[in-house]
Write a protein that holds these residues in place. Structure first.
Motif, PDB file in Angstrom:
ATOM      1  N   LEU A  11     -39.908  70.813  51.356  1.00  0.00           N
ATOM      2  CA  LEU A  11     -39.773  71.121  52.772  1.00  0.00           C
ATOM      3  C   LEU A  11     -40.182  69.926  53.638  1.00  0.00           C
ATOM      4  O   LEU A  11     -39.522  69.607  54.628  1.00  0.00           O
ATOM      5  CB  LEU A  11     -40.615  72.347  53.136  1.00  0.00           C
ATOM      6  CG  LEU A  11     -40.521  72.853  54.568  1.00  0.00           C
ATOM      7  CD1 LEU A  11     -39.082  73.195  54.933  1.00  0.00           C
ATOM      8  CD2 LEU A  11     -41.419  74.057  54.749  1.00  0.00           C
ATOM      9  N   LEU A  12     -41.223  69.239  53.242  1.00  0.00           N
ATOM     10  CA  LEU A  12     -41.645  68.043  53.961  1.00  0.00           C
ATOM     11  C   LEU A  12     -40.560  66.968  53.907  1.00  0.00           C
ATOM     12  O   LEU A  12     -40.304  66.282  54.900  1.00  0.00           O
ATOM     13  CB  LEU A  12     -42.957  67.510  53.374  1.00  0.00           C
ATOM     14  CG  LEU A  12     -44.158  68.439  53.485  1.00  0.00           C
ATOM     15  CD1 LEU A  12     -45.349  67.852  52.727  1.00  0.00           C
ATOM     16  CD2 LEU A  12     -44.512  68.688  54.926  1.00  0.00           C
ATOM     17  N   ASP A  20     -35.184  61.595  60.445  1.00  0.00           N
ATOM     18  CA  ASP A  20     -34.513  60.308  60.239  1.00  0.00           C
ATOM     19  C   ASP A  20     -33.095  60.326  60.792  1.00  0.00           C
ATOM     20  O   ASP A  20     -32.654  59.362  61.425  1.00  0.00           O
ATOM     21  CB  ASP A  20     -34.462  59.955  58.753  1.00  0.00           C
ATOM     22  CG  ASP A  20     -35.811  59.549  58.179  1.00  0.00           C
ATOM     23  OD1 ASP A  20     -36.747  59.264  58.960  1.00  0.00           O
ATOM     24  OD2 ASP A  20     -35.917  59.519  56.933  1.00  0.00           O
ATOM     25  N   ARG A  21     -32.365  61.421  60.549  1.00  0.00           N
ATOM     26  CA  ARG A  21     -30.992  61.506  61.061  1.00  0.00           C
ATOM     27  C   ARG A  21     -30.965  61.512  62.589  1.00  0.00           C
ATOM     28  O   ARG A  21     -30.089  60.903  63.204  1.00  0.00           O
ATOM     29  CB  ARG A  21     -30.287  62.728  60.480  1.00  0.00           C
ATOM     30  CG  ARG A  21     -29.902  62.542  59.007  1.00  0.00           C
ATOM     31  CD  ARG A  21     -29.023  63.651  58.495  1.00  0.00           C
ATOM     32  NE  ARG A  21     -29.733  64.874  58.226  1.00  0.00           N
ATOM     33  CZ  ARG A  21     -30.368  65.161  57.088  1.00  0.00           C
ATOM     34  NH1 ARG A  21     -30.390  64.293  56.102  1.00  0.00           N
ATOM     35  NH2 ARG A  21     -30.972  66.316  56.926  1.00  0.00           N
ATOM     36  N   ILE A  22     -31.922  62.188  63.198  1.00  0.00           N
ATOM     37  CA  ILE A  22     -32.013  62.189  64.668  1.00  0.00           C
ATOM     38  C   ILE A  22     -32.293  60.777  65.167  1.00  0.00           C
ATOM     39  O   ILE A  22     -31.631  60.284  66.081  1.00  0.00           O
ATOM     40  CB  ILE A  22     -33.097  63.173  65.154  1.00  0.00           C
ATOM     41  CG1 ILE A  22     -32.659  64.621  64.862  1.00  0.00           C
ATOM     42  CG2 ILE A  22     -33.385  62.976  66.643  1.00  0.00           C
ATOM     43  CD1 ILE A  22     -33.755  65.649  65.062  1.00  0.00           C
ATOM     44  N   ASP A  49     -42.760  64.196  67.364  1.00  0.00           N
ATOM     45  CA  ASP A  49     -43.166  64.794  66.087  1.00  0.00           C
ATOM     46  C   ASP A  49     -41.954  65.210  65.254  1.00  0.00           C
ATOM     47  O   ASP A  49     -41.958  65.055  64.029  1.00  0.00           O
ATOM     48  CB  ASP A  49     -44.085  65.993  66.314  1.00  0.00           C
ATOM     49  CG  ASP A  49     -45.481  65.587  66.751  1.00  0.00           C
ATOM     50  OD1 ASP A  49     -45.827  64.388  66.680  1.00  0.00           O
ATOM     51  OD2 ASP A  49     -46.241  66.491  67.164  1.00  0.00           O
ATOM     52  N   ILE A  50     -40.920  65.709  65.891  1.00  0.00           N
ATOM     53  CA  ILE A  50     -39.700  66.085  65.161  1.00  0.00           C
ATOM     54  C   ILE A  50     -39.055  64.839  64.573  1.00  0.00           C
ATOM     55  O   ILE A  50     -38.704  64.794  63.394  1.00  0.00           O
ATOM     56  CB  ILE A  50     -38.706  66.832  66.076  1.00  0.00           C
ATOM     57  CG1 ILE A  50     -39.268  68.209  66.442  1.00  0.00           C
ATOM     58  CG2 ILE A  50     -37.330  66.957  65.409  1.00  0.00           C
ATOM     59  CD1 ILE A  50     -38.508  68.893  67.560  1.00  0.00           C
ATOM     60  N   GLU A  51     -38.902  63.815  65.384  1.00  0.00           N
ATOM     61  CA  GLU A  51     -38.256  62.590  64.919  1.00  0.00           C
ATOM     62  C   GLU A  51     -39.070  61.914  63.813  1.00  0.00           C
ATOM     63  O   GLU A  51     -38.502  61.325  62.899  1.00  0.00           O
ATOM     64  CB  GLU A  51     -38.038  61.627  66.090  1.00  0.00           C
ATOM     65  CG  GLU A  51     -37.100  60.501  65.741  1.00  0.00           C
ATOM     66  CD  GLU A  51     -36.754  59.608  66.910  1.00  0.00           C
ATOM     67  OE1 GLU A  51     -37.277  58.483  66.960  1.00  0.00           O
ATOM     68  OE2 GLU A  51     -35.955  60.050  67.769  1.00  0.00           O
ATOM     69  N   ALA A  52     -40.375  62.025  63.883  1.00  0.00           N
ATOM     70  CA  ALA A  52     -41.245  61.423  62.857  1.00  0.00           C
ATOM     71  C   ALA A  52     -41.361  62.297  61.615  1.00  0.00           C
ATOM     72  O   ALA A  52     -41.974  61.886  60.628  1.00  0.00           O
ATOM     73  CB  ALA A  52     -42.626  61.170  63.449  1.00  0.00           C
TER      74      ALA A  52
END
Length: 79
Positions: A11-12, A20-22, A49-52
């Motif tokens: 999941l991580l 990464d795709r974002i 936080d989402i992007e990382a």
């Protein structure tokens, strides 16, 4: 039924891959993080936080990010 791992490592990895795709799409468009989270609109730290890959994106957040980037949400999820 396929065997699933006992831990959340998978999941991580998925969370990091989505982030990464974002990030790749944002950079491909030569956009700043700020331009995306303001247009979405979502909070700065949430977007970062989402992007990382540090946080799960809510189901209502991913379509907002995808829309700003001109991508389909499935492209962000599956690449």
């Amino acid at each position: 039924m396929p065997h699933l791992p006992d831990d959340d490592h998978w999941l991580l990895e998925e969370r990091r891959a989505i982030g990464d795709r974002i990030r790749v799409e944002r950079l491909r468009q030569d956009r700043t993080q700020e331009s995306v989270f303001l247009a979405a609109p979502i909070g700065r730290s949430t977007y970062q936080d989402i992007e990382a890959g540090k946080a799960d994106a809510r189901i209502s957040t991913l379509p907002r990010i995808a829309r700003v980037l001109g991508a389909h949400v499935t492209d962000l999820l599956h690449g």
